[in-house]
Design a protein around this motif. Structure first.
Motif, mmCIF file in Angstrom:
data_model
loop_
_atom_site.group_PDB
_atom_site.id
_atom_site.type_symbol
_atom_site.label_atom_id
_atom_site.label_comp_id
_atom_site.label_asym_id
_atom_site.label_seq_id
_atom_site.Cartn_x
_atom_site.Cartn_y
_atom_site.Cartn_z
ATOM 1 N N GLY A 248 2.614 -6.049 2.018
ATOM 2 C CA GLY A 248 2.009 -4.859 1.392
ATOM 3 C C GLY A 248 0.522 -4.757 1.645
ATOM 4 N N SER B 48 -5.358 -9.124 -0.973
ATOM 5 C CA SER B 48 -6.332 -8.221 -0.347
ATOM 6 C C SER B 48 -7.331 -7.797 -1.416
ATOM 7 C CB SER B 48 -5.634 -6.990 0.221
ATOM 8 O OG SER B 48 -5.225 -6.154 -0.844
ATOM 9 N N ARG B 49 -8.397 -7.184 -0.959
ATOM 10 C CA ARG B 49 -9.406 -6.736 -1.925
ATOM 11 C C ARG B 49 -8.856 -5.616 -2.816
ATOM 12 N NH1 ARG B 49 -15.653 -5.339 -0.582
ATOM 13 N NH2 ARG B 49 -15.967 -3.825 -2.221
ATOM 14 N N ASP C 251 10.618 -2.596 2.269
ATOM 15 C CA ASP C 251 9.990 -2.696 0.945
ATOM 16 C C ASP C 251 9.857 -4.184 0.585
ATOM 17 O OD1 ASP C 251 9.385 -2.798 -1.758
ATOM 18 O OD2 ASP C 251 10.616 -1.056 -2.248
ATOM 19 N N LEU C 252 8.630 -4.616 0.339
ATOM 20 C CA LEU C 252 8.399 -6.045 0.068
ATOM 21 C C LEU C 252 9.168 -6.523 -1.154
ATOM 22 C CD1 LEU C 252 6.122 -6.918 -2.397
ATOM 23 C CD2 LEU C 252 4.689 -5.567 -0.906
ATOM 24 N N GLN D 76 -13.467 -10.341 4.679
ATOM 25 C CA GLN D 76 -14.901 -10.369 4.968
ATOM 26 C C GLN D 76 -15.735 -10.750 3.761
ATOM 27 O OE1 GLN D 76 -16.226 -6.756 6.999
ATOM 28 N NE2 GLN D 76 -18.129 -6.902 5.849
ATOM 29 N N THR D 77 -15.383 -10.211 2.608
ATOM 30 C CA THR D 77 -16.141 -10.520 1.392
ATOM 31 C C THR D 77 -15.363 -11.482 0.491
ATOM 32 O OG1 THR D 77 -15.363 -8.374 0.626
ATOM 33 C CG2 THR D 77 -17.669 -8.514 1.271
ATOM 34 N N SER E 181 -2.308 -3.391 4.529
ATOM 35 C CA SER E 181 -2.349 -2.471 5.668
ATOM 36 C C SER E 181 -2.971 -3.096 6.913
ATOM 37 C CB SER E 181 -3.111 -1.199 5.289
ATOM 38 O OG SER E 181 -4.450 -1.512 4.952
ATOM 39 N N ASN F 235 5.749 -4.691 5.667
ATOM 40 C CA ASN F 235 5.129 -3.438 5.260
ATOM 41 C C ASN F 235 6.145 -2.313 5.424
ATOM 42 O OD1 ASN F 235 3.352 -1.031 5.212
ATOM 43 N ND2 ASN F 235 1.724 -2.575 5.251
ATOM 44 N N ARG G 83 -2.088 -4.010 -1.913
ATOM 45 C CA ARG G 83 -1.841 -2.888 -2.808
ATOM 46 C C ARG G 83 -0.345 -2.576 -2.926
ATOM 47 N NH1 ARG G 83 -5.977 0.860 -3.706
ATOM 48 N NH2 ARG G 83 -6.694 0.707 -1.551
ATOM 49 N N GLN H 21 -9.198 -13.686 -3.009
ATOM 50 C CA GLN H 21 -9.339 -12.602 -2.026
ATOM 51 C C GLN H 21 -9.591 -13.156 -0.624
ATOM 52 O OE1 GLN H 21 -12.142 -9.365 -2.979
ATOM 53 N NE2 GLN H 21 -12.694 -9.395 -0.819
ATOM 54 N N VAL H 22 -8.839 -12.636 0.321
ATOM 55 C CA VAL H 22 -9.002 -13.033 1.726
ATOM 56 C C VAL H 22 -9.708 -11.890 2.456
ATOM 57 C CG1 VAL H 22 -7.740 -13.500 3.868
ATOM 58 C CG2 VAL H 22 -6.931 -14.475 1.717
ATOM 59 N N GLN I 15 -11.685 -5.406 7.466
ATOM 60 C CA GLN I 15 -12.333 -6.377 6.569
ATOM 61 C C GLN I 15 -11.338 -7.444 6.092
ATOM 62 O OE1 GLN I 15 -12.361 -3.052 6.045
ATOM 63 N NE2 GLN I 15 -14.505 -2.386 6.135
ATOM 64 N N HIS I 16 -10.059 -7.096 6.020
ATOM 65 C CA HIS I 16 -9.061 -8.106 5.661
ATOM 66 C C HIS I 16 -8.794 -9.011 6.865
ATOM 67 C CE1 HIS I 16 -5.922 -9.900 3.218
ATOM 68 N NE2 HIS I 16 -5.205 -9.967 4.328
HETATM 69 C C1 LIG Z 1 -17.927 -3.976 2.890
HETATM 70 C C2 LIG Z 1 -16.459 -4.113 2.665
HETATM 71 C C3 LIG Z 1 -15.930 -5.374 2.509
HETATM 72 C C4 LIG Z 1 -14.550 -5.523 2.307
HETATM 73 N N1 LIG Z 1 -14.031 -6.792 2.162
HETATM 74 C C5 LIG Z 1 -12.692 -6.942 2.076
HETATM 75 C C6 LIG Z 1 -12.112 -8.240 2.002
HETATM 76 O O1 LIG Z 1 -12.796 -9.265 1.969
HETATM 77 N N2 LIG Z 1 -10.776 -8.327 1.943
HETATM 78 C C7 LIG Z 1 -9.936 -7.232 1.958
HETATM 79 O O2 LIG Z 1 -8.709 -7.388 1.902
HETATM 80 N N3 LIG Z 1 -10.491 -6.002 2.004
HETATM 81 C C8 LIG Z 1 -11.825 -5.821 2.047
HETATM 82 N N4 LIG Z 1 -12.343 -4.566 2.054
HETATM 83 C C9 LIG Z 1 -11.443 -3.449 1.779
HETATM 84 C C10 LIG Z 1 -10.644 -2.980 2.984
HETATM 85 O O3 LIG Z 1 -11.375 -2.014 3.693
HETATM 86 C C11 LIG Z 1 -9.307 -2.342 2.519
HETATM 87 O O4 LIG Z 1 -9.586 -1.298 1.629
HETATM 88 C C12 LIG Z 1 -8.362 -3.323 1.850
HETATM 89 O O5 LIG Z 1 -8.197 -4.468 2.658
HETATM 90 C C13 LIG Z 1 -7.024 -2.643 1.644
HETATM 91 O O6 LIG Z 1 -6.164 -3.501 0.970
HETATM 92 P P1 LIG Z 1 -4.598 -3.333 1.147
HETATM 93 O O7 LIG Z 1 -4.228 -3.510 2.574
HETATM 94 O O8 LIG Z 1 -3.952 -4.199 0.135
HETATM 95 O O9 LIG Z 1 -4.370 -1.822 0.647
HETATM 96 P P2 LIG Z 1 -3.986 -0.531 1.485
HETATM 97 O O10 LIG Z 1 -4.890 -0.324 2.622
HETATM 98 O O11 LIG Z 1 -3.855 0.562 0.475
HETATM 99 O O12 LIG Z 1 -2.560 -0.888 2.089
HETATM 100 C C14 LIG Z 1 -1.422 -1.099 1.308
HETATM 101 C C15 LIG Z 1 -0.266 -1.286 2.277
HETATM 102 O O13 LIG Z 1 0.894 -1.602 1.552
HETATM 103 C C16 LIG Z 1 1.992 -0.931 2.124
HETATM 104 N N5 LIG Z 1 2.994 -0.811 1.061
HETATM 105 C C17 LIG Z 1 2.945 -0.057 -0.066
HETATM 106 N N6 LIG Z 1 4.026 -0.278 -0.823
HETATM 107 C C18 LIG Z 1 4.778 -1.202 -0.164
HETATM 108 C C19 LIG Z 1 5.999 -1.860 -0.452
HETATM 109 N N7 LIG Z 1 6.677 -1.617 -1.584
HETATM 110 N N8 LIG Z 1 6.486 -2.734 0.466
HETATM 111 C C20 LIG Z 1 5.815 -3.007 1.615
HETATM 112 N N9 LIG Z 1 4.642 -2.411 1.934
HETATM 113 C C21 LIG Z 1 4.123 -1.544 1.047
HETATM 114 C C22 LIG Z 1 1.432 0.384 2.611
HETATM 115 O O14 LIG Z 1 2.243 0.913 3.636
HETATM 116 C C23 LIG Z 1 0.048 -0.035 3.089
HETATM 117 O O15 LIG Z 1 0.076 -0.371 4.477
HETATM 118 C C24 LIG Z 1 -13.701 -4.392 2.251
HETATM 119 C C25 LIG Z 1 -14.268 -3.120 2.416
HETATM 120 C C26 LIG Z 1 -15.612 -2.980 2.618
HETATM 121 C C27 LIG Z 1 -16.177 -1.617 2.812
#
Ligand SMILES: Cc1cc2nc3c(=O)[nH]c(=O)nc-3n(C[C@H](O)[C@H](O)[C@H](O)COP(=O)(O)OP(=O)(O)OC[C@H]3O[C@@H](n4cnc5c(N)ncnc54)[C@H](O)[C@@H]3O)c2cc1C
Length: 317
Positions: free
Chosen positions: A262, A231-232, A301-302, A248-249, A264, A283, A206, A245-246, A268-269
């Protein structure tokens, strides 16, 4: 030493890297024998299998094997298990490999271990479960050990084998023919390596912020000869296709190097990447859970860090 069967993964006659890994692993435990399922084996493929240690190459060249989804491959292996009494059967822990493994276990009344990331003396397999929270050592206690090993778990090493070819004829059951492949659509492939096979994966989450900004992630991936993951949160937002997508799902990857930018580090990731040999996290939040898992972390900042990294990598090439 006892024979260990390795089911060959190939695409258009080209042996996939995971098979070379499995042959290397098999060599440390017995005498590797490759099993080629379907038509299209080429002299190059045979040479490659022998180069990585296959003493025997069982070739079941009937097109029936590939025209009926996965069931015939399980029947082929079951027939070889009955005829050759191998010490173990290794398959790649891909979606297809795991299905073949499960079917083979039922047919041979054997135990099966999937998603192994290592295999040692006595066929004791290492697995990493519950999103990487627990490491398990397990061993099959019944029948022929059938082990599905994740790609990138072993570094492939050459050690020439005889590569003696033996043609195998399989008598398929009607049940194995019950689902027929009616069409094959070739996936458009870019120049990047396949995600689950890549030695290096660069993933964005994200924090990348938009579909356009994924070019930052792609830039680093291309400089490193890596695959791109996401990420998802990023795929659900439509910033990157779901097939990347990398987690669990999504896809499970086990590369030598995983760079998470970027992301977290939700459980699940982690489930899809925590067996990577080395993990680098970028991050801007120093408290992000991904840092608990990372070998190296960059707080920043990435959008600034990743282009600098790409530039440095490019300079050194
Ligand atoms: C049943 C189920 C299955 C799932 N399967 C998967 C799956 O297969 N894969 C998966 O990835 N997720 C899966 N999820 C979702 C998972 O729970 C998280 O919601 C998801 O992984 C979050 O993605 P993220 O880390 O990109 O986003 P976030 O959790 O929102 O994290 C974003 C990160 O980016 C950082 N950031 C923001 N801006 C910047 C920047 N400019 N520079 C550097 N860092 C920055 C923030 O500090 C934060 O740590 C699943 C959830 C469920 C319930």
């Amino acid at each position: 030493m006892s024979e260990i069967l390795v089911l060959v993964e190939q695409a258009e006659g080209e042996v996939k890297k995971v098979t070379l890994e499995l042959l290397t692993l098999a060599r440390s435990l017995g005498t590797p024998a490759a099993v080629w399922a379907g038509p299209g084996i080429t002299p190059e493929a045979k040479a490659r299998l022998a180069e990585y240690g296959a003493e025997t190459i069982y070739v079941a060249s009937s097109s029936d094997i590939v025209d009926h989804v996965v069931a015939p491959k399980a029947e082929l292996l079951a027939q070889l298990v009955a005829a050759k009494s191998p010490a173990a059967v290794l398959v790649a822990a891909t979606a297809e490999g795991k299905e073949v493994a499960g079917r083979l276990a039922v047919k041979t009344d054997s135990g099966v271990i999937t998603d192994a990331v290592g295999l040692g003396e006595g066929f004791v397999a290492d697995q990493s479960i519950f999103g990487g929270g627990v490491n398990v050592h397990s061993r099959v206690r019944r029948g022929t050990p059938i082990v599905a090993v994740r790609p990138n778990s072993t570094a492939p090493e050459t050690a020439p084998g005889a590569g003696a070819e033996e043609e195998v004829t399989v008598a398929l059951t009607d049940a194995a023919r019950s689902a027929r492949v009616v069409e094959r659509v070739k996936q458009q492939k870019g120049a990047r390596p396949e995600l689950t096979e890549a030695a290096i994966v660069v993933s964005g989450g994200r924090g990348v912020g938009s579909a356009e900004s994924f070019s930052v992630i792609e830039g680093l991936a291309d400089a490193l000869g890596a695959a791109v993951g996401a990420s998802r949160a990023a795929t659900d937002a439509g910033w990157y296709p779901h097939q990347f997508q990398v987690g669990q799902t999504g896809k499970t990857v086990s590369p030598q190097l995983y760079i998470a930018a970027g992301i977290s580090g939700a459980i699940q990731h982690r489930a899809g990447m925590q067996t990577a040999k080395t993990i680098i996290a970028i991050n801007k939040d120093p408290e992000a859970p991904i840092f608990e898992l990372a070998d190296y972390g960059v707080v920043g900042d990435l959008h600034q860090v990743v282009p600098q990294l790409t530039e440095e990598v490019t300079k050194r090439k």
